[in-house]
Structures are given as structure tokens and as C-alpha cells.
Design a protein around this motif. Structure first.
Motif, PDB file in Angstrom:
ATOM      1  N   GLN A  99       0.825  -1.207   0.000  1.00 56.52           N
ATOM      2  CA  GLN A  99       0.000   0.000   0.000  1.00 56.52           C
ATOM      3  C   GLN A  99       0.862   1.261   0.000  1.00 56.52           C
ATOM      4  O   GLN A  99       0.509   2.260  -0.638  1.00 56.52           O
ATOM      5  N   TRP A 100       1.984   1.213   0.693  1.00 56.34           N
ATOM      6  CA  TRP A 100       2.881   2.373   0.719  1.00 56.34           C
ATOM      7  C   TRP A 100       3.421   2.649  -0.683  1.00 56.34           C
ATOM      8  O   TRP A 100       3.415   3.793  -1.144  1.00 56.34           O
ATOM      9  N   VAL A 101       3.880   1.611  -1.355  1.00 55.78           N
ATOM     10  CA  VAL A 101       4.429   1.779  -2.708  1.00 55.78           C
ATOM     11  C   VAL A 101       3.349   2.293  -3.665  1.00 55.78           C
ATOM     12  O   VAL A 101       3.601   3.171  -4.500  1.00 55.78           O
ATOM     13  N   ALA A 102       2.138   1.765  -3.521  1.00 56.09           N
ATOM     14  CA  ALA A 102       1.041   2.167  -4.411  1.00 56.09           C
ATOM     15  C   ALA A 102       0.640   3.627  -4.226  1.00 56.09           C
ATOM     16  O   ALA A 102       0.120   4.258  -5.158  1.00 56.09           O
ATOM     17  N   SER A 103       0.883   4.172  -3.048  1.00 51.57           N
ATOM     18  CA  SER A 103       0.437   5.538  -2.746  1.00 51.57           C
ATOM     19  C   SER A 103       1.569   6.567  -2.757  1.00 51.57           C
ATOM     20  O   SER A 103       1.359   7.728  -2.392  1.00 51.57           O
ATOM     21  N   HIS A 104       2.762   6.165  -3.163  1.00 50.04           N
ATOM     22  CA  HIS A 104       3.891   7.083  -3.214  1.00 50.04           C
ATOM     23  C   HIS A 104       4.529   7.076  -4.601  1.00 50.04           C
ATOM     24  O   HIS A 104       4.313   6.157  -5.398  1.00 50.04           O
ATOM     25  N   SER A 105       5.289   8.102  -4.872  1.00 48.80           N
ATOM     26  CA  SER A 105       5.914   8.243  -6.191  1.00 48.80           C
ATOM     27  C   SER A 105       7.067   7.268  -6.366  1.00 48.80           C
ATOM     28  O   SER A 105       7.604   6.719  -5.390  1.00 48.80           O
ATOM     29  N   ALA A 106       7.451   7.077  -7.613  1.00 48.61           N
ATOM     30  CA  ALA A 106       8.589   6.207  -7.919  1.00 48.61           C
ATOM     31  C   ALA A 106       9.856   6.741  -7.260  1.00 48.61           C
ATOM     32  O   ALA A 106      10.682   5.968  -6.758  1.00 48.61           O
ATOM     33  N   LYS A 107       9.996   8.047  -7.231  1.00 47.76           N
ATOM     34  CA  LYS A 107      11.180   8.658  -6.617  1.00 47.76           C
ATOM     35  C   LYS A 107      11.225   8.369  -5.121  1.00 47.76           C
ATOM     36  O   LYS A 107      12.283   8.019  -4.574  1.00 47.76           O
ATOM     37  N   GLU A 108      10.076   8.487  -4.447  1.00 44.31           N
ATOM     38  CA  GLU A 108      10.026   8.228  -3.005  1.00 44.31           C
ATOM     39  C   GLU A 108      10.361   6.769  -2.703  1.00 44.31           C
ATOM     40  O   GLU A 108      11.107   6.472  -1.767  1.00 44.31           O
ATOM     41  N   THR A 109       9.807   5.856  -3.488  1.00 43.32           N
ATOM     42  CA  THR A 109      10.093   4.431  -3.290  1.00 43.32           C
ATOM     43  C   THR A 109      11.565   4.142  -3.542  1.00 43.32           C
ATOM     44  O   THR A 109      12.206   3.410  -2.778  1.00 43.32           O
ATOM     45  N   ALA A 110      12.105   4.718  -4.609  1.00 39.84           N
ATOM     46  CA  ALA A 110      13.516   4.511  -4.945  1.00 39.84           C
ATOM     47  C   ALA A 110      14.421   4.986  -3.806  1.00 39.84           C
ATOM     48  O   ALA A 110      15.429   4.340  -3.490  1.00 39.84           O
ATOM     49  N   GLU A 111      14.067   6.088  -3.193  1.00 41.71           N
ATOM     50  CA  GLU A 111      14.870   6.616  -2.088  1.00 41.71           C
ATOM     51  C   GLU A 111      14.840   5.678  -0.878  1.00 41.71           C
ATOM     52  O   GLU A 111      15.860   5.456  -0.229  1.00 41.71           O
ATOM     53  N   VAL A 112      13.669   5.113  -0.593  1.00 43.10           N
ATOM     54  CA  VAL A 112      13.531   4.235   0.572  1.00 43.10           C
ATOM     55  C   VAL A 112      14.331   2.940   0.397  1.00 43.10           C
ATOM     56  O   VAL A 112      14.953   2.449   1.339  1.00 43.10           O
ATOM     57  N   ILE A 113      14.332   2.403  -0.809  1.00 43.61           N
ATOM     58  CA  ILE A 113      14.973   1.101  -1.033  1.00 43.61           C
ATOM     59  C   ILE A 113      16.419   1.212  -1.505  1.00 43.61           C
ATOM     60  O   ILE A 113      17.070   0.197  -1.772  1.00 43.61           O
ATOM     61  N   SER A 114      16.931   2.444  -1.598  1.00 45.38           N
ATOM     62  CA  SER A 114      18.255   2.656  -2.202  1.00 45.38           C
ATOM     63  C   SER A 114      19.381   1.904  -1.484  1.00 45.38           C
ATOM     64  O   SER A 114      20.358   1.497  -2.117  1.00 45.38           O
ATOM     65  N   LYS A 115      19.268   1.686  -0.173  1.00 45.99           N
ATOM     66  CA  LYS A 115      20.342   1.003   0.562  1.00 45.99           C
ATOM     67  C   LYS A 115      20.531  -0.434   0.095  1.00 45.99           C
ATOM     68  O   LYS A 115      21.599  -1.019   0.263  1.00 45.99           O
ATOM     69  N   TYR A 116      19.490  -1.016  -0.506  1.00 42.62           N
ATOM     70  CA  TYR A 116      19.575  -2.390  -0.998  1.00 42.62           C
ATOM     71  C   TYR A 116      20.210  -2.446  -2.394  1.00 42.62           C
ATOM     72  O   TYR A 116      20.513  -3.520  -2.894  1.00 42.62           O
ATOM     73  N   PHE A 117      20.366  -1.261  -3.006  1.00 41.06           N
ATOM     74  CA  PHE A 117      20.905  -1.192  -4.365  1.00 41.06           C
ATOM     75  C   PHE A 117      21.913  -0.047  -4.448  1.00 41.06           C
ATOM     76  O   PHE A 117      21.791   0.853  -5.276  1.00 41.06           O
ATOM     77  N   ASP A 118      22.913  -0.087  -3.582  1.00 35.22           N
ATOM     78  CA  ASP A 118      23.846   1.033  -3.482  1.00 35.22           C
ATOM     79  C   ASP A 118      24.781   1.174  -4.679  1.00 35.22           C
ATOM     80  O   ASP A 118      25.482   2.180  -4.798  1.00 35.22           O
ATOM     81  N   GLN A 119      24.776   0.187  -5.566  1.00 33.50           N
ATOM     82  CA  GLN A 119      25.618   0.277  -6.755  1.00 33.50           C
ATOM     83  C   GLN A 119      24.869   0.868  -7.958  1.00 33.50           C
ATOM     84  O   GLN A 119      25.435   1.032  -9.035  1.00 33.50           O
ATOM     85  N   ILE A 120      23.595   1.167  -7.750  1.00 31.24           N
ATOM     86  CA  ILE A 120      22.762   1.656  -8.850  1.00 31.24           C
ATOM     87  C   ILE A 120      22.495   3.144  -8.684  1.00 31.24           C
ATOM     88  O   ILE A 120      22.150   3.613  -7.590  1.00 31.24           O
ATOM     89  N   LYS A 121      22.640   3.891  -9.750  1.00 29.65           N
ATOM     90  CA  LYS A 121      22.423   5.331  -9.703  1.00 29.65           C
ATOM     91  C   LYS A 121      20.968   5.638  -9.352  1.00 29.65           C
ATOM     92  O   LYS A 121      20.052   4.944  -9.809  1.00 29.65           O
TER      93      LYS A 121
END
Length: 330
Positions: A245-267
Motif C-alpha cells: 500500500q505504501w508503494v502504491a500511494s507514493h511516487s517512484a522517486k520516493e520508493t527509490a529513495e527508501v529502497i536505495s540502501k539495498y541497491f547502493d551500486q545503482i544510480k
């Protein structure tokens, strides 16, 4: 006497504190995910936003490459919950497992791969794939089965109308294409977006859009664990639903920021582009319910790939009780 009473009271309070502390101790659940993928964004959001902790669940997440290895870990007790394609539960059932693997919460509902062409094609049609060298996915896995299903849907025989390469390990497919192998490749995000940015390839079609809704990635556990730990599974599913529900109600940018620690090699811009692409095509399930129509579509795809010995009973391998309860907020 007063000293004895005080000592007894203090001892009693200490015991109560210990008991209270024990009752509030989070229950540990070990998850084995088949790969580290931003396709699983709602899971990482649930972890980072503390949704599992809110439900009293202490999650230990490990990445176990390969559906067969994930199933081995689940069946042997190395993990309690597997995050993998639903087809694996069917394979286990076909082998006559005494303790069946039950799908209880769906995370993604479409295929997550894209058709990437080496050259930019403005008006792509699948006919253009005929006669080409196609770098596909591992045989028997959902990406490959969906890939073949879509090609056949467009009247292309994967075995005779093109040169199909499917003996390269999943982790090496993107690198193989980048080094010059193949004219087309089937890729997940964020490789598809990264290749576009770097000019290595160009997305020309979505296998997720072409194949329809399927239970692509699902949380599953053994029937025996489900029976003896139903309360924990309910809490787990509640947390997954909160993440969805959180992902569905937030922007792609917001989701990308939250999960960024799991993908620290990706811009960051690549992460955002990839999440946006999955959001736009409805890849992330907005609730954990795996319905029977999706289940049947999965088996149609497996059947056309020659990987289904017999139809698997939805009522025996899928339990929607926890997902429905989570959605209803009970």
C-alpha cells in the motif's frame, strides 16, 4: 517482616518484567529471496519503514540465487518463508512432497522482464525477432517460460524461428549481452534502464504487459509451518500488505529513495526509472491475494513451455486466508 515483603514484591515485579519482556519479543522469520531485485520493492519498503517490527516480526533476509536452492532451504528448515515464483511450489507438488509448499501472499503480479534490442527500433513488431539471436533466461524458470509464451503468442517458435540461448547463468545474462552476445535479450530492471542510459540496448516491449497478470513472485512456506505458526504468518502478511500500500500511494522517486540502501551500486535516477516502469505496468501487487484466475494463467504458461506434468489444484497449494484478513484490516 517488612524487608521480606519488600524483597518478595521486588522479586515478583522482576519476574513480571521478565515475562512481559518475553511476551513482547518479536518472532523471528527467515526469508529466502530468490534474487535481490527492485522488483521486490514493497518488501524492502516494509523492512525500511518498520512494518514488520510493528507487527512483532523480526525478519532475517537472505538472498539465495536459484529457485531450486530456495526450495531446498525451505524444505530443509534453513528458512521459514521463501520469496520465489509460484511455479516452484507446483514443481515440489509434482514430486509428491508429503509436506506441500503453500502460497500465502503475493508480492508481484506480472512478469518483470523487458525485451531489449541492441539497436534502436522506432516501430517494433515481434516479427522482427525472427531469425535473430535471442538471449533468454534459464529453462524452467518463470522468465523463460513467459518469454516463450509471449513469442508463441506472436506466432514465433522459439526453437525454430530464432537462435535461442538459455544456458547462461541468470547473474551473467546482462553482462553477456553487453559484451556482444545476442541481438535481443530478456532483462529485468534496473539493467533495462541502465542499458538504455548507456546506449547498450533499447527497450522495445514488456513481457509483463504481453503475458498478463500472473502470481509471479509469492511468499510461501511449508504446510506444517503454516499450521503451527498461523499467528506469525498473519502478522507477516499484514506487514507485506502495508509495504504494498505504501508503494502504491507514493511516487517512484520516493520508493527509490527508501529502497536505495539495498541497491547502493545503482544510480538514483536509474532506480527511479525502473520503479516507475514497474508501477506504470502494474507489476507490484497492491494486495497479497493470489486469485484463481492468476493461478490458471500461470499454469497455462507452464503448460505451453512443457513444464507442467498435470494441473495443480488451487485450493491445495494456495491459502488466501491471511492475505484477505490483512486487506480487510482485521
Amino acid at each position: 517482616m517488612k524487608r521480606l515483603l519488600s524483597l518478595g514484591l521486588a522479586t515478583g515485579l522482576a519476574v513480571m518484567a521478565i515475562l512481559t519482556g518475553c511476551s513482547s519479543t518479536p518472532e523471528k522469520i527467515r526469508i529466502g529471496e530468490v534474487t535481490r531485485s527492485l522488483f521486490y520493492a514493497p518488501q524492502y519498503v516494509a523492512l525500511e519503514k518498520g512494518f514488520f517490527k510493528e507487527e512483532g516480526i523480526d525478519v532475517e533476509l537472505s538472498t539465495i540465487p536459484g529457485g531450486d536452492k530456495v526450495m531446498s532451504a525451505l524444505l530443509s528448515g534453513g528458512i521459514e518463508v521463501a520469496l520465489v515464483g509460484s511455479e516452484t511450489s507446483i514443481y515440489v507438488s509434482q514430486q509428491g512432497a508429503a509436506d506441500p509448499v503453500i502460497n500465502f501472499a503475493q508480492l508481484t503480479q506480472t512478469d518483470g522482464t523487458f525485451l531489449v534490442a541492441r539497436k534502436k527500433i522506432d516501430n517494433f513488431s515481434f516479427d522482427q525477432v525472427k531469425g535473430s539471436v535471442f538471449l533468454g533466461q534459464r529453462k524452467g524458470g518463470m522468465p523463460q517460460m513467459v518469454g516463450e509464451y509471449v513469442l508463441k503468442k506472436h506466432n514465433i517458435n522459439p526453437q525454430s524461428d530464432l537462435t535461442l540461448i538459455q544456458n547462461i547463468e541468470f547473474k551473467n545474462i546482462a553482462a553477456s549481452f553487453a559484451s556482444g552476445t545476442g541481438e535481443y535479450v530478456q532483462l529485468f530492471e534496473p539493467e533495462a534502464s541502465r542499458f538504455e542510459q548507456e546506449g547498450i540496448g533499447h527497450v522495445v516491449a514488456s513481457f509483463g504487459k504481453e503475458s498478463g497478470t500472473v502470481p509471479y513472485t509469492v511468499y510461501m512456506t511449508k504446510q506444517s509451518y503454516l499450521d503451527s505458526n498461523s499467528a506469525a504468518i498473519q502478522k507477516f502478511t499484514n506487514a507485506v500488505y502495508k509495504g504494498q500500500q505504501w508503494v502504491a500511494s507514493h511516487s517512484a522517486k520516493e520508493t527509490a529513495e527508501v529502497i536505495s540502501k539495498y541497491f547502493d551500486q545503482i544510480k538514483p535516477e536509474i532506480l527511479e526509472s525502473a520503479v516507475k516502469r514497474y508501477l506504470e505496468q502494474g507489476s507490484y501487487s497492491t494486495d497479497p491475494i493470489l486469485d484463481e484466475t492468476e493461478w490458471n494463467q500461470l499454469q497455462d504458461i507452464m503448460d505451453k513451455a512443457g513444464e507442467l506434468k498435470q494441473r495443480a489444484d488451487y485450493t491445495k497449494l494456495v491459502n488466501t486466508t491471511f492475505a484477505k484478513t490483512a486487506k480487510e484490516g482485521k
